[in-house]
Every structure is written in structure tokens, then in C-alpha cells.
Design a protein around this motif. Structure first.
Motif, short mmCIF file in Angstrom:
data_model
loop_
_atom_site.label_atom_id
_atom_site.label_comp_id
_atom_site.label_asym_id
_atom_site.label_seq_id
_atom_site.Cartn_x
_atom_site.Cartn_y
_atom_site.Cartn_z
N CYS A 29 3.20 -0.68 3.66
CA CYS A 29 4.16 -0.97 4.72
C CYS A 29 5.53 -1.19 4.08
N MET A 36 -1.75 -0.29 4.37
CA MET A 36 -2.25 -0.01 5.71
C MET A 36 -3.08 1.26 5.64
N CYS A 52 3.24 -1.35 9.39
CA CYS A 52 1.85 -1.62 9.73
C CYS A 52 1.69 -2.21 11.12
#
Length: 66
Positions: A29, A36, A52
Motif C-alpha cells: 500500500c 495487500m 489497501c
């Protein structure tokens, strides 16, 4: 006399687990730096996904404390 196998007998090997996320692609992220994992809802635009969550998208302009 041979004993007949029951049709309800358990198989020798366990079935393949379908929920294994180890094989899915992942990325970090941009806002929080946490990994993620690919989601089905991101299938069409996985290359453009940067955050995310909505919370990370909202705080993208703010600096994160280290």
C-alpha cells in the motif's frame, strides 16, 4: 473374505484447500506500506490499485508517523 470399502470412507489425501492466498499476487500500500493481496473486485484494475482501504486513500496526503 475381503471386506468391502464403505462409500463414506475418508480419502487418503486431503482435498486441495481452495482458500490458499499464498499463490495470489500482492503489493504494498502506498499510504501505510502494508502488503495487500489481490481481491476479485480488483481483477479488472489491479495495476491501478495503490491503497489497501478507503482509510488509506483518504490519508494519502498526510505524512505517516514513523
Amino acid at each position: 473374505m475381503a471386506k468391502a470399502k464403505s462409500p463414506l470412507a475418508a480419502p487418503l489425501a486431503p482435498p486441495r484447500h481452495r482458500g490458499n492466498k499464498a499463490d495470489l499476487p500482492s503489493k504494498l500500500c502506498v499510504a501505510c506500506g502494508l502488503p495487500m493481496t489481490w481481491r476479485r473486485s480488483w481483477a479488472k484494475n489491479w495495476d491501478e490499485v495503490k491503497y489497501c482501504s478507503d482509510a488509506c486513500r483518504r490519508k494519502k496526503g498526510r505524512a505517516t508517523p514513523v
